[in-house]
Scaffold this active site. Sequence first.
Site, PDB file in Angstrom:
ATOM      1  N   LYS A 170       0.816  -1.221   0.000  1.00 28.75           N
ATOM      2  CA  LYS A 170       0.000   0.000   0.000  1.00 28.75           C
ATOM      3  C   LYS A 170       0.845   1.265   0.000  1.00 28.75           C
ATOM      4  O   LYS A 170       0.438   2.282  -0.550  1.00 28.75           O
ATOM      5  CB  LYS A 170      -0.955   0.018   1.196  1.00 28.75           C
ATOM      6  CG  LYS A 170      -2.100  -0.968   1.036  1.00 28.75           C
ATOM      7  CD  LYS A 170      -3.289  -0.585   1.907  1.00 28.75           C
ATOM      8  CE  LYS A 170      -4.479  -1.478   1.617  1.00 28.75           C
ATOM      9  NZ  LYS A 170      -5.578  -1.278   2.536  1.00 28.75           N
TER      10      LYS A 170
ATOM     11  N   LYS B 229     -11.251  -4.168  -3.423  1.00 28.89           N
ATOM     12  CA  LYS B 229     -12.106  -2.986  -3.527  1.00 28.89           C
ATOM     13  C   LYS B 229     -11.389  -1.874  -4.258  1.00 28.89           C
ATOM     14  O   LYS B 229     -12.011  -1.005  -4.852  1.00 28.89           O
ATOM     15  CB  LYS B 229     -12.431  -2.463  -2.122  1.00 28.89           C
ATOM     16  CG  LYS B 229     -13.237  -3.380  -1.261  1.00 28.89           C
ATOM     17  CD  LYS B 229     -13.417  -2.719   0.117  1.00 28.89           C
ATOM     18  CE  LYS B 229     -13.619  -3.736   1.197  1.00 28.89           C
ATOM     19  NZ  LYS B 229     -12.963  -3.389   2.457  1.00 28.89           N
TER      20      LYS B 229
ATOM     21  N   LYS C  43      -5.578 -10.733  -6.289  1.00 26.78           N
ATOM     22  CA  LYS C  43      -6.823 -10.982  -5.533  1.00 26.78           C
ATOM     23  C   LYS C  43      -7.888  -9.953  -5.925  1.00 26.78           C
ATOM     24  O   LYS C  43      -7.557  -8.829  -6.318  1.00 26.78           O
ATOM     25  CB  LYS C  43      -6.564 -10.983  -4.026  1.00 26.78           C
ATOM     26  CG  LYS C  43      -6.265  -9.645  -3.445  1.00 26.78           C
ATOM     27  CD  LYS C  43      -6.305  -9.651  -1.920  1.00 26.78           C
ATOM     28  CE  LYS C  43      -6.094  -8.218  -1.463  1.00 26.78           C
ATOM     29  NZ  LYS C  43      -6.091  -7.918  -0.104  1.00 26.78           N
TER      30      LYS C  43
HETATM   31  P1  TYM Z   1     -10.879  -5.802   4.238  1.00 27.33           P
HETATM   32  O1  TYM Z   1     -11.858  -4.709   4.483  1.00 27.33           O
HETATM   33  O2  TYM Z   1      -9.806  -5.564   3.231  1.00 27.33           O
HETATM   34  O3  TYM Z   1     -11.616  -7.132   3.840  1.00 27.33           O
HETATM   35  C1  TYM Z   1     -12.685  -7.636   4.608  1.00 27.33           C
HETATM   36  C2  TYM Z   1     -12.659  -9.143   4.658  1.00 27.33           C
HETATM   37  O4  TYM Z   1     -12.752  -9.693   3.338  1.00 27.33           O
HETATM   38  C3  TYM Z   1     -11.675 -10.596   3.124  1.00 27.33           C
HETATM   39  N1  TYM Z   1     -11.262 -10.513   1.713  1.00 27.33           N
HETATM   40  C4  TYM Z   1     -11.155 -11.561   0.898  1.00 27.33           C
HETATM   41  N2  TYM Z   1     -11.371 -12.884   1.080  1.00 27.33           N
HETATM   42  C5  TYM Z   1     -11.192 -13.699   0.028  1.00 27.33           C
HETATM   43  N3  TYM Z   1     -10.817 -13.252  -1.213  1.00 27.33           N
HETATM   44  C6  TYM Z   1     -10.590 -11.935  -1.446  1.00 27.33           C
HETATM   45  N4  TYM Z   1     -10.241 -11.507  -2.653  1.00 27.33           N
HETATM   46  C7  TYM Z   1     -10.770 -11.032  -0.365  1.00 27.33           C
HETATM   47  N5  TYM Z   1     -10.637  -9.686  -0.245  1.00 27.33           N
HETATM   48  C8  TYM Z   1     -10.946  -9.392   1.032  1.00 27.33           C
HETATM   49  C9  TYM Z   1     -10.570 -10.112   4.042  1.00 27.33           C
HETATM   50  O5  TYM Z   1      -9.636 -11.122   4.314  1.00 27.33           O
HETATM   51  C10 TYM Z   1     -11.354  -9.686   5.249  1.00 27.33           C
HETATM   52  O6  TYM Z   1     -11.659 -10.817   6.049  1.00 27.33           O
HETATM   53  N6  TYM Z   1      -7.748  -5.413   8.111  1.00 27.33           N
HETATM   54  C11 TYM Z   1      -9.010  -5.963   7.688  1.00 27.33           C
HETATM   55  C12 TYM Z   1     -10.192  -5.499   8.512  1.00 27.33           C
HETATM   56  C13 TYM Z   1     -10.014  -5.642   9.979  1.00 27.33           C
HETATM   57  C14 TYM Z   1     -10.217  -6.826  10.740  1.00 27.33           C
HETATM   58  C15 TYM Z   1      -9.965  -6.464  12.083  1.00 27.33           C
HETATM   59  C16 TYM Z   1     -10.590  -8.130  10.405  1.00 27.33           C
HETATM   60  C17 TYM Z   1      -9.670  -4.655  10.854  1.00 27.33           C
HETATM   61  N7  TYM Z   1      -9.637  -5.149  12.088  1.00 27.33           N
HETATM   62  C18 TYM Z   1     -10.062  -7.396  13.128  1.00 27.33           C
HETATM   63  C19 TYM Z   1     -10.686  -9.058  11.451  1.00 27.33           C
HETATM   64  C20 TYM Z   1     -10.419  -8.695  12.769  1.00 27.33           C
HETATM   65  C21 TYM Z   1      -9.271  -5.540   6.243  1.00 27.33           C
HETATM   66  O7  TYM Z   1      -8.722  -4.589   5.754  1.00 27.33           O
HETATM   67  O8  TYM Z   1     -10.232  -6.256   5.620  1.00 27.33           O
END
Ligand code: TYM
Length: 332
Positions: free
Chosen positions: A111, A197, A194
């Site tokens: 990032k 968003k 992957k």
């Molecule tokens: P974020 O917002 O990027 O994504 C949310 C969730 O979706 C999953 N994900 C995917 N799974 C499979 N294939 C993909 N292409 C894909 N893209 C996204 C992510 O693994 C995630 O589970 N840092 C985290 C958010 C967060 C969090 C936490 C999660 C903040 N604090 C505490 C669990 C516990 C994030 O940016 O997810």
Amino acid sequence: MTLVFSGIQPTGNLHLGNYLGAIRQWVTLQQQYPCLFCVVDLHAITVPQDPAALRQHIYETAATYIACGINPEKSPIYAQSTVAGHAELAWILSCHAPLGWLNRMTQFKEKAGKDKEKAVLGLYSYPVLMAADILLFQATHIPVGEDQKQHLELARDIAGAFNRHYAQEFFTLPEPLILPQAARIMSLRDGTKKMSKSDPSDYSRITLTDDADTIRLKLRKAKTDPLPLPETVAELEERLEAKNLLTLYAAFKEVTLADAVTAQAGNTFAVFKDTLADVMIEHLAPISTEIKRLLGDVAFLDTVLQKGQQAASARAAGVLNGVKEIIGLPTL
Ligand code: TYM
């Protein structure tokens, strides 16, 4: 005691990866365990956000959780920024997280890009806030996609470092829950990347608010190869785009990848993509309709978020006081 915790950043464009990798697991888990689901807005501001869009995306994310099947009466849903303990514990944990550990985080490297001097501190310390999210509730199980695995390992390391430093088994070490069959949903434009968003191409992802025509169109445009669909799973290792589409088919039909391969073996991509579109639309149409309906009822969403905030704050207070007591800080 088991507690499931997870969250998604309110940055818009919630897509199939978020749904299959994370939210769908949550829906199943809430039947069995106490759960807390957070809209992680403090994480979202580690990159620039437009205030009006952020406000709207927080509602959209909460609405998506509910539309996908999370019952807020059972599993509180709240916005991270409304529970001050997240930021407070993040500071305390940052005083126990060696820089060497943070320097290993691959997401920061991706990032921040080439000009690391310009990257903001929050982007760098993001994984410490994520550790705080989890440890603030002594959460035991964290359902996420594979891309979050490294961050969860860091959360465990930080919890362990805190416990060792104060010679107490205070923090529970959280376990990641990663579904092998949907761990990493890939971009529709490039089977090596992957689904994300932030991909500049809308055609790289199917979002949970896409209508039927858009889903069909995106699947038609999805990258493939010239061969018919394979007979065996082994052949997919060389054909990443075919593997991704079959993975999606398997996920929506709730069958194994091997069964999906058998069902589609020998078909052309044109035929298969049409079948996949049908399956996906059948599953997603009620979700997108419900998201739109909920977004028309902001008063309801406000009530959900307020109740969630109260439930989460109550649970966080005890843990935060425990941490302060151990450290030697005044408690409330
Ligand atoms: P974020 O917002 O990027 O994504 C949310 C969730 O979706 C999953 N994900 C995917 N799974 C499979 N294939 C993909 N292409 C894909 N893209 C996204 C992510 O693994 C995630 O589970 N840092 C985290 C958010 C967060 C969090 C936490 C999660 C903040 N604090 C505490 C669990 C516990 C994030 O940016 O997810």
